[in-house]
Design an enzyme around this catalytic site. Structure first.
Site, PDB file in Angstrom:
ATOM      1  N   ARG A 108      11.618  17.434   1.943  1.00  9.37           N
ATOM      2  CA  ARG A 108      12.927  17.132   1.330  1.00  9.37           C
ATOM      3  C   ARG A 108      13.903  16.421   2.260  1.00  9.37           C
ATOM      4  O   ARG A 108      15.105  16.461   2.063  1.00  9.37           O
ATOM      5  CB  ARG A 108      13.598  18.395   0.787  1.00  9.37           C
ATOM      6  CG  ARG A 108      12.819  19.036  -0.334  1.00  9.37           C
ATOM      7  CD  ARG A 108      13.720  19.878  -1.206  1.00  9.37           C
ATOM      8  NE  ARG A 108      12.910  20.716  -2.062  1.00  9.37           N
ATOM      9  CZ  ARG A 108      12.526  21.932  -1.746  1.00  9.37           C
ATOM     10  NH1 ARG A 108      12.912  22.473  -0.616  1.00  9.37           N
ATOM     11  NH2 ARG A 108      11.780  22.620  -2.572  1.00  9.37           N
ATOM     12  N   LYS A 130      18.760   1.692   0.640  1.00  9.71           N
ATOM     13  CA  LYS A 130      17.848   1.751  -0.506  1.00  9.71           C
ATOM     14  C   LYS A 130      16.431   1.657   0.026  1.00  9.71           C
ATOM     15  O   LYS A 130      16.089   0.685   0.714  1.00  9.71           O
ATOM     16  CB  LYS A 130      18.074   0.546  -1.423  1.00  9.71           C
ATOM     17  CG  LYS A 130      19.308   0.582  -2.247  1.00  9.71           C
ATOM     18  CD  LYS A 130      19.205  -0.589  -3.216  1.00  9.71           C
ATOM     19  CE  LYS A 130      20.477  -0.916  -3.893  1.00  9.71           C
ATOM     20  NZ  LYS A 130      20.392  -2.210  -4.597  1.00  9.71           N
ATOM     21  N   GLU A 172      17.513 -14.801   2.403  1.00  6.75           N
ATOM     22  CA  GLU A 172      18.565 -13.771   2.298  1.00  6.75           C
ATOM     23  C   GLU A 172      19.827 -14.208   3.041  1.00  6.75           C
ATOM     24  O   GLU A 172      20.939 -13.870   2.644  1.00  6.75           O
ATOM     25  CB  GLU A 172      18.074 -12.418   2.829  1.00  6.75           C
ATOM     26  CG  GLU A 172      16.933 -11.782   2.029  1.00  6.75           C
ATOM     27  CD  GLU A 172      17.332 -11.257   0.637  1.00  6.75           C
ATOM     28  OE1 GLU A 172      18.520 -11.323   0.273  1.00  6.75           O
ATOM     29  OE2 GLU A 172      16.430 -10.789  -0.088  1.00  6.75           O
ATOM     30  N   LYS A 214      26.383  -7.821   4.977  1.00  3.09           N
ATOM     31  CA  LYS A 214      25.701  -6.838   4.129  1.00  3.09           C
ATOM     32  C   LYS A 214      26.292  -5.442   4.318  1.00  3.09           C
ATOM     33  O   LYS A 214      26.547  -4.719   3.356  1.00  3.09           O
ATOM     34  CB  LYS A 214      24.195  -6.830   4.406  1.00  3.09           C
ATOM     35  CG  LYS A 214      23.521  -5.680   3.665  1.00  3.09           C
ATOM     36  CD  LYS A 214      22.243  -5.996   3.010  1.00  3.09           C
ATOM     37  CE  LYS A 214      21.829  -4.828   2.119  1.00  3.09           C
ATOM     38  NZ  LYS A 214      20.456  -4.862   1.701  1.00  3.09           N
ATOM     39  N   GLU A 224      26.322   1.169  -5.591  1.00  2.00           N
ATOM     40  CA  GLU A 224      26.198   0.006  -6.470  1.00  2.00           C
ATOM     41  C   GLU A 224      26.894   0.136  -7.814  1.00  2.00           C
ATOM     42  O   GLU A 224      26.287  -0.020  -8.865  1.00  2.00           O
ATOM     43  CB  GLU A 224      24.707  -0.337  -6.660  1.00  2.00           C
ATOM     44  CG  GLU A 224      24.504  -1.788  -7.021  1.00  2.00           C
ATOM     45  CD  GLU A 224      23.067  -2.266  -6.837  1.00  2.00           C
ATOM     46  OE1 GLU A 224      22.509  -2.103  -5.748  1.00  2.00           O
ATOM     47  OE2 GLU A 224      22.530  -2.793  -7.812  1.00  2.00           O
ATOM     48  N   ARG A 228      28.502  -4.301  -4.569  1.00  2.00           N
ATOM     49  CA  ARG A 228      27.139  -4.311  -4.024  1.00  2.00           C
ATOM     50  C   ARG A 228      26.174  -5.054  -4.945  1.00  2.00           C
ATOM     51  O   ARG A 228      25.161  -5.586  -4.500  1.00  2.00           O
ATOM     52  CB  ARG A 228      26.648  -2.872  -3.779  1.00  2.00           C
ATOM     53  CG  ARG A 228      25.277  -2.860  -3.128  1.00  2.00           C
ATOM     54  CD  ARG A 228      24.829  -1.536  -2.579  1.00  2.00           C
ATOM     55  NE  ARG A 228      23.551  -1.748  -1.920  1.00  2.00           N
ATOM     56  CZ  ARG A 228      22.914  -0.889  -1.177  1.00  2.00           C
ATOM     57  NH1 ARG A 228      23.428   0.295  -0.962  1.00  2.00           N
ATOM     58  NH2 ARG A 228      21.760  -1.183  -0.633  1.00  2.00           N
ATOM     59  N   ASN A 232      22.387  -8.672  -5.315  1.00  3.50           N
ATOM     60  CA  ASN A 232      21.201  -8.924  -6.146  1.00  3.50           C
ATOM     61  C   ASN A 232      21.117 -10.376  -6.604  1.00  3.50           C
ATOM     62  O   ASN A 232      20.267 -10.717  -7.424  1.00  3.50           O
ATOM     63  CB  ASN A 232      21.219  -8.010  -7.385  1.00  3.50           C
ATOM     64  CG  ASN A 232      21.089  -6.551  -7.005  1.00  3.50           C
ATOM     65  OD1 ASN A 232      20.363  -6.219  -6.066  1.00  3.50           O
ATOM     66  ND2 ASN A 232      21.796  -5.676  -7.704  1.00  3.50           N
ATOM     67  N   HIS A 235      17.866 -12.070  -7.392  1.00  4.05           N
ATOM     68  CA  HIS A 235      16.831 -11.033  -7.376  1.00  4.05           C
ATOM     69  C   HIS A 235      16.332 -10.636  -8.764  1.00  4.05           C
ATOM     70  O   HIS A 235      15.286  -9.993  -8.869  1.00  4.05           O
ATOM     71  CB  HIS A 235      17.331  -9.788  -6.640  1.00  4.05           C
ATOM     72  CG  HIS A 235      17.312  -9.958  -5.141  1.00  4.05           C
ATOM     73  ND1 HIS A 235      18.032 -10.948  -4.504  1.00  4.05           N
ATOM     74  CD2 HIS A 235      16.659  -9.279  -4.156  1.00  4.05           C
ATOM     75  CE1 HIS A 235      17.826 -10.864  -3.201  1.00  4.05           C
ATOM     76  NE2 HIS A 235      16.991  -9.867  -2.958  1.00  4.05           N
ATOM     77  N   HIS A 239      12.644 -11.020  -8.464  1.00  2.00           N
ATOM     78  CA  HIS A 239      11.713  -9.888  -8.430  1.00  2.00           C
ATOM     79  C   HIS A 239      10.622 -10.048  -9.477  1.00  2.00           C
ATOM     80  O   HIS A 239       9.462  -9.696  -9.245  1.00  2.00           O
ATOM     81  CB  HIS A 239      12.458  -8.569  -8.665  1.00  2.00           C
ATOM     82  CG  HIS A 239      13.030  -8.003  -7.407  1.00  2.00           C
ATOM     83  ND1 HIS A 239      13.919  -6.962  -7.398  1.00  2.00           N
ATOM     84  CD2 HIS A 239      12.822  -8.319  -6.110  1.00  2.00           C
ATOM     85  CE1 HIS A 239      14.241  -6.672  -6.146  1.00  2.00           C
ATOM     86  NE2 HIS A 239      13.592  -7.492  -5.360  1.00  2.00           N
ATOM     87  N   HIS A 249       8.831 -12.582  -0.877  1.00  2.00           N
ATOM     88  CA  HIS A 249      10.156 -12.196  -1.377  1.00  2.00           C
ATOM     89  C   HIS A 249      11.175 -13.341  -1.253  1.00  2.00           C
ATOM     90  O   HIS A 249      11.874 -13.681  -2.207  1.00  2.00           O
ATOM     91  CB  HIS A 249      10.650 -10.959  -0.624  1.00  2.00           C
ATOM     92  CG  HIS A 249      11.981 -10.467  -1.112  1.00  2.00           C
ATOM     93  ND1 HIS A 249      12.146  -9.912  -2.358  1.00  2.00           N
ATOM     94  CD2 HIS A 249      13.212 -10.494  -0.546  1.00  2.00           C
ATOM     95  CE1 HIS A 249      13.422  -9.601  -2.529  1.00  2.00           C
ATOM     96  NE2 HIS A 249      14.090  -9.944  -1.446  1.00  2.00           N
TER      97      HIS A 249
HETATM   98  N1  GLY Z   1      17.140  -1.335   2.008  1.00  2.00           N
HETATM   99  C1  GLY Z   1      17.793  -2.444   1.484  1.00  2.00           C
HETATM  100  C2  GLY Z   1      19.068  -2.115   0.798  1.00  2.00           C
HETATM  101  O1  GLY Z   1      19.521  -0.994   0.815  1.00  2.00           O
HETATM  102  O2  GLY Z   1      19.660  -2.986   0.207  1.00  2.00           O
END
Ligand code: GLY
Length: 343
Positions: A108, A130, A172, A214, A224, A228, A232, A235, A239, A249
């Protein structure tokens, strides 16, 4: 060595720039840490891993899946890992995503940090918390948001980075410029890839500037709900084509950024698609691909940015200013079809 710190909701993340890999020994207890890397990085930088407990995964997006997590969990058990164990992901975006996710679920939650070893990981994948895995065609469908304790930037790791991966990472960087930083966009228009490959000082500055863009966006909106979402940009379609057509990517989001800026011309009166296309081409990125709008739409329907029958699409108002607009899927399908026939 330069240091930066960002306070996120549950933790302060420290960034160490112009650092050496050996500094890791000052950040974590070697006996209680497990490094996770991929076979490419391990082969190219074997000496750096001497004396560290290390798990080596196979390189590539195809391995950003649950089976890899299962195998890491078994190896962590083999190392006798407990809640005091510290995980360090040393690698590109796949390694950092996998490490952060394994750290979130093992017992956990274990603490973790990253040593990003690709440009894409340095400016994007290792920042923001993320972390997750792909499920079938759906990228990052399963994951968590949890911040690392630190990021350690050792530029020597880029020595083994193929040119293709330099190009991938610049997608990016161009994205950050076009959604947030018009002055950076003009700098990128003026220079070219070879300049940053040769000029270490300019390159380190470029990396730090992107880290700041970032991290600042994430700090203000970690979960998000607002700004934030701008990250994207490119993306959504990106994606979908990345996994459908097995593109890297950066290349996939380059194609996604061009589509999004063409959609912006229709919906937000954006006028500078040509400038974006020119910069992307200058850094070796593709700006078009053959794709089937219907096939892509089917993947988009599972995109996390979809709400009911509309998609929160990131568009451009002008260079340096992104904006999120809800676009009904029916309209999106028509727009994608018209982009395809306009080519
Ligand atoms: N790990 C990439 C992000 O949090 O955007």
């Amino acid at each position: 060595m330069k240091k930066l710190q960002y306070q996120f909701s549950e933790k302060v993340t420290t960034y160490y720039f112009d650092a050496d890999f050996s500094h890791l020994e000052k950040l974590v207890d070697k006996k209680q840490a497990v490094l996770i890397t991929d076979d490419n990085i391990f082969q190219s930088h074997q000496k750096k891993f001497g004396g560290w407990n290390t798990i080596v995964i196979q390189a590539g997006e195809a391995f950003k899946v649950q089976e890899t997590i299962d195998s890491i969990i078994e190896q962590l058990l083999g190392f006798g890992a407990d809640r005091k164990t510290f995980l360090v992901g040393v690698g590109g975006g796949v390694v950092t995503d996998i490490t952060g996710y394994a750290a979130a679920v093992y017992m956990r939650g274990l603490p973790f940090g990253f040593v990003p070893a690709s440009i894409l990981a340095m400016v994007d994948a290792s920042i923001g918390g993320k972390n997750g895995i792909d499920v079938g065609l759906y990228k990052n469908l399963v994951g968590t948001i949890r911040q690392p304790d630190f990021l350690l930037y050792d530029m020597a790791l880029l020595k083994s980075l193929p040119k293709d991966e330099w190009i991938n990472g610049f997608a990016e960087i161009i994205k950050h410029a076009v959604i947030k930083d018009a002055a950076l966009f003009r700098e990128l228009e003026k220079n070219k890839l070879g300049f940053y490959q040769k000029d270490k000082t300019a390159f380190s500055k470029l990396i730090r500037r992107n880290v700041v863009i970032k991290s600042t966006v994430v700090q203000k909106d970690e979960f998000e709900q607002g700004d934030r979402r701008l990250l994207n940009f490119g993306h959504t379609l990106g994606h979908a084509v990345e996994n459908l057509y097995e593109l890297s990517h950066g290349r996939a989001i380059s194609i996604g950024m061009v589509a999004a800026s063409m959609i912006s011309e229709e919906l937000t009166n954006f006028k500078d698609t040509d400038r974006l296309v020119t910069v992307l081409k200058k850094y070796g990125l593709p700006t078009q691909a053959e794709y089937d709008a219907k096939e892509v739409l089917d993947v988009l329907r599972m995109d996390k940015k979809k709400e009911k029958d509309a998609m929160n699409y990131v568009l451009l108002k002008k260079i340096g200013q992104g904006v999120v607009k809800s676009v009904p899927l029916v309209q999106l399908e028509k727009l994608l079809q018209s982009i395809i026939s306009a080519r």
